[in-house]
Scaffold this motif. Structure first.
Motif, PDB file in Angstrom:
ATOM      1  N   ARG A 125       0.899  -1.176  -0.439  1.00  0.00           N
ATOM      2  CA  ARG A 125       0.157   0.189  -0.340  1.00  0.00           C
ATOM      3  C   ARG A 125       0.769   1.366  -0.277  1.00  0.00           C
ATOM      4  N   SER A 126       1.969   1.134   0.405  1.00  0.00           N
ATOM      5  CA  SER A 126       2.914   1.823   0.566  1.00  0.00           C
ATOM      6  C   SER A 126       3.353   2.571  -0.433  1.00  0.00           C
TER       7      SER A 126
ATOM      8  N   THR B  59       0.899   4.551  -2.447  1.00  0.00           N
ATOM      9  CA  THR B  59       1.002   5.532  -1.563  1.00  0.00           C
ATOM     10  C   THR B  59       1.669   6.903  -2.222  1.00  0.00           C
TER      11      THR B  59
ATOM     12  N   LEU C 188       2.703  10.393   2.553  1.00  0.00           N
ATOM     13  CA  LEU C 188       2.052   8.900   3.468  1.00  0.00           C
ATOM     14  C   LEU C 188       2.653   9.164   4.620  1.00  0.00           C
TER      15      LEU C 188
ATOM     16  N   GLN D 219      -2.340   6.421   7.956  1.00  0.00           N
ATOM     17  CA  GLN D 219      -3.654   6.539   7.388  1.00  0.00           C
ATOM     18  C   GLN D 219      -3.340   4.745   6.738  1.00  0.00           C
ATOM     19  N   LEU D 220      -2.673   4.444   6.493  1.00  0.00           N
ATOM     20  CA  LEU D 220      -2.110   3.414   5.893  1.00  0.00           C
ATOM     21  C   LEU D 220      -2.614   2.654   6.802  1.00  0.00           C
TER      22      LEU D 220
ATOM     23  N   ASP E 297      -6.455   2.655   5.532  1.00  0.00           N
ATOM     24  CA  ASP E 297      -6.803   2.101   4.322  1.00  0.00           C
ATOM     25  C   ASP E 297      -6.772   0.534   4.563  1.00  0.00           C
TER      26      ASP E 297
END
Length: 206
Positions: free
Chosen positions: A20-21, A24, A33, A37-38, A41
């Protein structure tokens, strides 16, 4: 989807965070980043990412390492695809440039992190694997008579500089109307022809 629906047991959360990073930073850059938030998500608790990365910098360091691992897998596969050395050389170049075009922000993170004074030995070593692949291909071609004798370290460095420049321009869509394929072909043709002709007089000697 609930947290229990996510297959993040047995270390899968770390992989998911890195994946996911990567998405992003291509969408919002490194500034976008955030561990919190990760977590949102991926629909996990806010504290869950901290079990794998103590802070954002630790995540970036891991992201750079994962990026080199992914890129090196593609380069190594290209380097061993087929018997024709010239084609394998071109395939390695294509794999590198294609990776840059697909992951421009990640590529920047990879090299900026690698060259940071505090970078780990592991990251520096894995970051050099690509040039080692090029050096081995050049040495193999020299041994078979396809390329002229020459310092493989210097030749591999020149190849890297040329292809890295092409990769950055391609990733930034700055090829002035030329296709990525044409630029890579022209670059590899020129490099191979120069190495086949031999290193010019006055080259660095050890």
């Amino acid at each position: 989807m609930t947290m229990t629906d996510q297959p993040y047991h047995h270390g899968k959360l770390r992989e998911a965070l890195l994946e996911r990073s990567m998405e992003t930073i291509e969408q919002a850059g490194v500034d976008g980043l955030s561990l919190r938030q990760l977590a949102r998500d991926l629909n996990v608790s806010h504290g869950a990412p901290a079990k794998h990365f103590r802070d954002k910098q630790a995540l970036i360091d891991a992201l750079a390492l994962a990026g080199f691992e992914l890129m090196n897998q593609r380069i190594l596969a290209a380097a061993h695809a087929g018997d024709d050395l010239r084609q394998r050389f071109a395939s390695v170049a294509t794999a590198y440039v294609d990776f840059a075009v697909s992951h421009p922000a990640l590529l920047t993170v990879m090299y900026s992190t690698k060259h940071h004074p505090g970078s780990s030995t592991e990251l520096r070593n894995i970051g050099e694997q690509g040039i080692h692949v090029a050096r081995a291909l050049i040495a193999e071609a020299q041994a078979g008579g396809d390329l002229a004798p020459g310092d493989t370290e210097t030749l591999a460095m020149v190849c890297f500089v040329s292809l890295h420049g092409a990769a950055l321009l391609a990733a930034g869509k700055q090829l002035d109307g030329n296709s990525v394929e044409d630029v890579v072909a022209a670059t590899t043709d020129t490099l191979w022809a120069g190495m086949a002709a031999g290193v010019p007089a006055g080259s660095r000697e050890t």
